[in-house]
Design an enzyme around this catalytic site. Structure first.
Site, PDB file in Angstrom:
ATOM      1  N   ASP A   1     -40.468  -6.123 -40.508  1.00 15.19           N
ATOM      2  CA  ASP A   1     -39.323  -7.007 -40.246  1.00 15.19           C
ATOM      3  C   ASP A   1     -38.009  -6.218 -40.228  1.00 15.19           C
ATOM      4  O   ASP A   1     -37.044  -6.650 -39.595  1.00 15.19           O
ATOM      5  CB  ASP A   1     -39.257  -8.151 -41.266  1.00 15.19           C
ATOM      6  CG  ASP A   1     -39.128  -7.674 -42.699  1.00 15.19           C
ATOM      7  OD1 ASP A   1     -39.540  -6.519 -42.988  1.00 15.19           O
ATOM      8  OD2 ASP A   1     -38.621  -8.430 -43.539  1.00 15.19           O
TER       9      ASP A   1
ATOM     10  N   GLU B   1     -38.420   3.006 -46.952  1.00 15.03           N
ATOM     11  CA  GLU B   1     -37.259   3.578 -47.649  1.00 15.03           C
ATOM     12  C   GLU B   1     -37.316   3.261 -49.139  1.00 15.03           C
ATOM     13  O   GLU B   1     -37.039   4.111 -49.973  1.00 15.03           O
ATOM     14  CB  GLU B   1     -35.952   3.025 -47.069  1.00 15.03           C
ATOM     15  CG  GLU B   1     -35.768   3.185 -45.581  1.00 15.03           C
ATOM     16  CD  GLU B   1     -35.546   4.609 -45.117  1.00 15.03           C
ATOM     17  OE1 GLU B   1     -35.492   4.817 -43.917  1.00 15.03           O
ATOM     18  OE2 GLU B   1     -35.481   5.531 -45.965  1.00 15.03           O
TER      19      GLU B   1
ATOM     20  N   HIS C   1     -13.060   4.370 -15.642  1.00 23.20           N
ATOM     21  CA  HIS C   1     -13.782   3.742 -16.747  1.00 23.20           C
ATOM     22  C   HIS C   1     -15.071   4.532 -16.985  1.00 23.20           C
ATOM     23  O   HIS C   1     -15.583   5.209 -16.078  1.00 23.20           O
ATOM     24  CB  HIS C   1     -14.096   2.282 -16.409  1.00 23.20           C
ATOM     25  CG  HIS C   1     -15.003   2.112 -15.223  1.00 23.20           C
ATOM     26  ND1 HIS C   1     -14.585   2.365 -13.934  1.00 23.20           N
ATOM     27  CD2 HIS C   1     -16.307   1.750 -15.121  1.00 23.20           C
ATOM     28  CE1 HIS C   1     -15.587   2.144 -13.108  1.00 23.20           C
ATOM     29  NE2 HIS C   1     -16.638   1.776 -13.798  1.00 23.20           N
ATOM     30  N   HIS C   2     -15.588   4.460 -18.201  1.00 24.64           N
ATOM     31  CA  HIS C   2     -16.771   5.235 -18.633  1.00 24.64           C
ATOM     32  C   HIS C   2     -16.491   6.734 -18.763  1.00 24.64           C
ATOM     33  O   HIS C   2     -17.427   7.522 -18.895  1.00 24.64           O
ATOM     34  CB  HIS C   2     -17.999   5.061 -17.714  1.00 24.64           C
ATOM     35  CG  HIS C   2     -18.458   3.648 -17.512  1.00 24.64           C
ATOM     36  ND1 HIS C   2     -18.075   2.605 -18.315  1.00 24.64           N
ATOM     37  CD2 HIS C   2     -19.300   3.105 -16.573  1.00 24.64           C
ATOM     38  CE1 HIS C   2     -18.655   1.486 -17.879  1.00 24.64           C
ATOM     39  NE2 HIS C   2     -19.385   1.767 -16.831  1.00 24.64           N
TER      40      HIS C   2
ATOM     41  N   ASP D   1     -22.219   0.327 -12.667  1.00 26.16           N
ATOM     42  CA  ASP D   1     -21.705   0.428 -11.302  1.00 26.16           C
ATOM     43  C   ASP D   1     -21.979   1.767 -10.633  1.00 26.16           C
ATOM     44  O   ASP D   1     -22.019   1.853  -9.415  1.00 26.16           O
ATOM     45  CB  ASP D   1     -20.228   0.029 -11.218  1.00 26.16           C
ATOM     46  CG  ASP D   1     -19.304   1.018 -11.849  1.00 26.16           C
ATOM     47  OD1 ASP D   1     -19.412   1.226 -13.072  1.00 26.16           O
ATOM     48  OD2 ASP D   1     -18.476   1.599 -11.135  1.00 26.16           O
TER      49      ASP D   1
ATOM     50  N   GLY E   1     -37.533  -6.218 -45.895  1.00 24.54           N
ATOM     51  CA  GLY E   1     -36.665  -5.038 -45.904  1.00 24.54           C
ATOM     52  C   GLY E   1     -37.368  -3.772 -45.489  1.00 24.54           C
ATOM     53  O   GLY E   1     -38.440  -3.805 -44.891  1.00 24.54           O
TER      54      GLY E   1
ATOM     55  N   GLY F   1     -40.111   9.490 -35.716  1.00 25.52           N
ATOM     56  CA  GLY F   1     -39.967   8.445 -36.724  1.00 25.52           C
ATOM     57  C   GLY F   1     -38.686   7.635 -36.631  1.00 25.52           C
ATOM     58  O   GLY F   1     -38.047   7.358 -37.643  1.00 25.52           O
TER      59      GLY F   1
ATOM     60  N   GLU G   1     -30.141   0.269 -23.278  1.00 24.02           N
ATOM     61  CA  GLU G   1     -30.634   1.579 -22.834  1.00 24.02           C
ATOM     62  C   GLU G   1     -31.517   2.265 -23.859  1.00 24.02           C
ATOM     63  O   GLU G   1     -32.430   3.012 -23.481  1.00 24.02           O
ATOM     64  CB  GLU G   1     -29.460   2.492 -22.457  1.00 24.02           C
ATOM     65  CG  GLU G   1     -28.765   2.129 -21.161  1.00 24.02           C
ATOM     66  CD  GLU G   1     -27.669   1.073 -21.332  1.00 24.02           C
ATOM     67  OE1 GLU G   1     -27.472   0.564 -22.455  1.00 24.02           O
ATOM     68  OE2 GLU G   1     -27.001   0.768 -20.322  1.00 24.02           O
TER      69      GLU G   1
ATOM     70  N   ASN H   1     -42.022  -7.945 -45.035  1.00 24.02           N
ATOM     71  CA  ASN H   1     -42.013  -7.512 -46.437  1.00 24.02           C
ATOM     72  C   ASN H   1     -40.582  -7.379 -46.953  1.00 24.02           C
ATOM     73  O   ASN H   1     -40.294  -6.594 -47.847  1.00 24.02           O
ATOM     74  CB  ASN H   1     -42.817  -6.219 -46.622  1.00 24.02           C
ATOM     75  CG  ASN H   1     -42.453  -5.190 -45.568  1.00 24.02           C
ATOM     76  OD1 ASN H   1     -41.403  -5.270 -44.952  1.00 24.02           O
ATOM     77  ND2 ASN H   1     -43.313  -4.203 -45.368  1.00 24.02           N
TER      78      ASN H   1
END
Lengths: 596, 596
Positions: B472, B505, B143-144, B55, B501, B442, B78, B499
């Site tokens: 994925d 990592e 608000h916000h 708003d 996952g 990254g 956003e 793959n």
């Protein structure tokens, strides 16, 4: 144990912890910092941890994975994880929500979720896995950095949205830092921020402090001031001849005073109303409860009852625009008493340090003599009533009352900013039902992540179904989190109000502007797409009219919520609850957009 | 116009603008602040604006909606909008990306996207619609807000991730503030932050300044220092007997020096290599281009060529961990010259103010005499070669070379952090193909939002297909933005490497830990679910083996990219490009997780 005793007990424990920090504990049993932190969280009732893996938190995630009492949720993104931690904390009274992210990229994505918890006073711990203490000193040009050596930029940004921060780097102070940050979180009901460098996770420290629990009991009220306040309020109620009305608000819920308020109302017989953010602070089937007070947007019958009382006692009030009908309370200070978590206002006088949790039991005792008079004050019935409408179209005017017949005791009802937050206000909820909404912060998309956290907490605490109401615009922001609900075997009922865009924005400004349009997704294929290898049973429905919705709600299998379900509810793009229409108009005016 | 002349012209214009700010312009034609801002953006080549309505920005959105040259994109959230603005800016050389959000809830959600643009040096303007100037003074509990009257908390947080901020509140200075913030953005190639209160949007100001364009030309180099540097480099190249190797890196792209570098290489005949972040800074089919140099992770043939040259000239280098094989450059300072946007390093000496854009043309002229010698230095061919593998399984070792035969000139290739960022390094791209990746920051999920912005910019600038490679795990963070691609009629080809996952990592830590698992979505139903009322044609495929992928790539209809397409590529959970395997090992060691 009375609240007062709890306060004293907590103080004794805090002093013991302070003492212990100064004493040598070299002989004590060792525990890794990671496990120390998890043990504290488990002591505080945390059974689920939200967040995402990132290379700076993987070592700590090993510890989490091996820790029996806390389940790693694994969200789709960090903003959703922040929302989930917020929803979890709202349901698990007295506990907190926990989110784990990684340095920079992860933590910054969660920032809006954390700021919302700050604004709405929800206790959330944000743990950030950071580069090692050595890397933080040598500042190499690592991935996830700003490229200019400012390793402290993220924590500086975070400090605006947390009430306490701890940056672990020294094993000698780590336990105390963890305790301090957790104590701040649970006593002040606000987010806190903790950095955990990769090389600190497995460092051994003494486990001695773990024998003394942390407490969220507030400090005792200063005795003489409290006595003075009790006398003063007693006097004012006498002058008002017991013509008192109570308004309960958000902080009753946030500062864990539901029981104290319940007892206060029972003892005094005062009529009680709730603000939008205070909805379900008092059971809505309580016979002396009259519904929602929201300034000029209030139902006229309620408005008259509240504003004409000789004395109004507000408990835990939070006077934001959407919680007060755009600041339109018509309650003069000379007839107003406000009980807050850390101070009390009696008319024009302010009494610092006198908090409601300890004050309320004494006030109940003082004012119970008014019960015979006050319990005779008439309270308008807040009842379910289904309006008759000729049209088959599902309108908000009909939708919310119809849903009210569907709700059951102990249901958890999560509503999104927009039509849902306002629509739910119009209908009473059953005993022990809990409503969760984000009226002050009002970040669209919040309800989806929050629903995940709320549903997990509901399952952990033996509550009933979790039911989400969200618009087709808002759900697009955070939709992937439904995948985590599926994966975790949660079974919420998700009502998607398909009104073709951002209806709340249309009502504020730009009714027919294309910036309020969104893509029209295929909502009934959503659960299938987000399912985990088609392993989990799901069901999806579209209801185009009143009959279809009613039939669905009356279906026992649907109502049993034995699987995750999506209901797409077709509504008109410009239909909204009346209170939203009026609030939006006021907000639009305040924003003074200038020429259209 | 030579670079030098451009610099002087820009300086003249800046001085004129400064002068004008001090002169009365009351007689000039009026324009609203909103339109002033948009006109400036259009002058700078901005044709799309990203963000969401809220708003506090609806009034400005009216102006955007009515402005003919800029299209409002309307993102799903956003963060994605921030990523899209980043991707847009990367493709539209010399222009910038623009994101519009609302106060608090909107802007904070975008923060990770903005911080990424800061880290990676991408020019992005973040416009935030805020409460009116009056509300910012009276500080009502809107608000916000955070509920405590701190209306400046968000801008303080944002300031850590922008190089210039402007808070509009005075019509007398608004135009100058806008010009300053935009000039900082385009000359420094970093994000800037601008608050636009609701009541300032339609305020009339003078349009006089708009006659003088803003320029991204850098300041001229200090003449005598520059001459000294040219002599010095000339001398060093002589001593090296023309045995020189050039390494191009990220800042060549970010600071718009592609043409200068191209000419420098042509004139001198020096061999050239690129870092991962510098890939496509020089056309990869250029005959003197030898491939990727990434420290100890480099192909041994290339490594030997680069590190044994008598002199190495790095242009626009950015020495982050993932861009240097974890800081494993083997280039001693005494054989190294570095050209940067704002300074030059010749061995141990630093020359501030001597920037590469103005230096390079003169250096080309100085060093062209070495062409006869230098052009004889052998450069290993960087060619496409499809390895033979008996197994039908799609491996990274086979996948990327196979794809290299699919790429066409002017394709825009977007790769996600993880296997894609590393895999793409192994193969050459065609002439005028552009690669976009986020190697320093990254942030997983970035590529999806970025792909939206890149595809829009590609359409606006007449580039070819946009092709996204994403895992994925990563796509789940930002998946909804595909809906906006559909709605905007964009036709990217989206390869989802399934793959199971977070493979990057797993390689760093926790290979079989469940925190690296994710839900296994139904990828081929995704476009259907996110479509806009089934209006748009889409196509989805799963390829389980080499044959299926090859057949698809050879299909002319598929390759023509005449609709949006998803290709789910089934791969092994632990398969990865060799360079990622080795980088992950080094990163894991640096993180010193302690005992597993």
């Amino acid at each position: 144990m009375s609240t007062d005793t709890a306060s004293l007990k907590a103080e004794v424990d805090r002093l013991r912890l302070d003492l212990q920090a100064l004493q040598a504990t070299s002989g004590a049993k060792g525990i890794s910092i990671g496990n120390y932190l998890l043990t504290r969280l488990a002591q505080l009732g945390v059974n689920s941890m939200f967040g995402l893996p990132g290379d700076f938190n993987l070592g700590f995630l090993d510890v989490v994975d091996d820790f029996p009492d806390i389940d790693w949720v694994g969200n789709c993104n960090e903003l959703n994880a922040g929302y989930a931690a917020d929803g979890y904390a709202r349901i698990k009274a007295g506990s907190l929500g926990v989110i784990l992210t990684t340095f920079g990229v992860g933590e910054l994505s969660a920032m809006n979720g954390i700021a919302g918890a700050f604004s709405e006073m929800v206790p959330v711990l944000h743990i950030v896995g950071t580069p090692s203490t050595i890397q933080q000193k040598t500042k190499p040009l690592l991935h996830h950095t700003l490229g200019d050596g400012r390793f402290d930029a993220y924590r500086h940004a975070a400090s605006h949205f947390s009430i306490h921060n701890a940056y672990l780097s020294d094993k000698a102070t780590a336990a105390r830092q963890i305790d301090d940050v957790l104590t701040a979180c649970i006593t002040k009901a606000r987010p806190v921020y903790l950095t955990l460098p990769t090389d600190m996770v497995n460092v051994e420290i003494s486990s001695e402090r773990l024998k003394i629990p942390l407490s969220n009991a507030p400090a005792s009220n200063p005795e003489q001031t409290e006595e003075f306040v009790l006398d003063l309020i007693d006097q004012r109620v006498k002058e008002a001849e017991g013509d008192v009305v109570v308004i309960v608000d958000a902080c009753v819920i946030r500062h864990g005073c539901r029981e104290e308020v319940k007892d206060f109302l029972k003892q005094t017989g005062f009529p009680v109303y709730a603000t939008p953010m205070g909805k379900t602070a008092v059971d809505e089937n309580y016979k002396r409860y009259g519904g929602i007070y929201v300034g000029s947007l209030t139902n006229p019958v309620i408005k008259e009852k509240v504003e004409n009382a000789k004395l109004i006692i507000s408990i835990g009030s939070l006077l934001s625009d959407f919680n007060t009908g755009n600041f339109s309370y018509n309650i003069p200070t000379r007839r107003h008493i406000e009980l807050h978590s850390g101070h009390t206002l009696v008319q024009y006088g302010r009494f610092d340090g006198v908090g409601m949790k300890n004050l309320l039991p004494k006030l109940s005792d003082r004012l119970k003599s008014f019960h015979s008079v006050s319990s005779k004050i008439e309270v308008p019935a807040f009842i379910k009533e289904l309006p008759h409408e000729d049209s088959a179209i599902i309108t908000h005017k009909w939708f919310w009352p119809r849903l009210s017949f569907f709700f059951k005791p102990k249901d958890v009802i999560v509503t999104e900013t927009g039509t849902s937050n306002f629509g739910i206000l119009d209908v009473p909820l059953p005993a022990n039902a809990v409503m969760v909404s984000q009226i002050l912060w009002g970040s669209i998309g919040w309800s989806v992540g929050s629903c995940l956290g709320a549903a997990l907490a509901a399952r952990e605490t033996g509550l009933n179904r979790t039911i989400l109401f969200v618009g087709d615009g808002s759900i697009q922001l955070t939709v992937q989190e439904i995948s985590v609900m599926i994966r975790k075997g949660l079974k919420p009922i998700i009502f998607i109000l398909n009104n073709k865009g951002y209806t709340i924005e249309r009502l504020i400004h730009g009714k027919h502007r294309k910036y309020n349009d969104i893509a029209d997704w295929n909502w009934t294929s959503l659960l299938n797409t987000l399912n985990d290898g088609n392993k989990i049973e799901t069901a999806s429905y579209t209801v185009n009219n009143k009959r279809e919705l009613s039939d669905l709600l009356d279906d026992a299998s649907f109502a049993s919520a034995d699987k995750i379900q999506v209901v797409e509810v077709i509504m008109d793009a410009l239909d909204a609850p009346l209170s939203l229409v009026r609030q939006a108009e006021l907000t639009g005016k305040g924003n003074t957009y200038g020429k259209p």
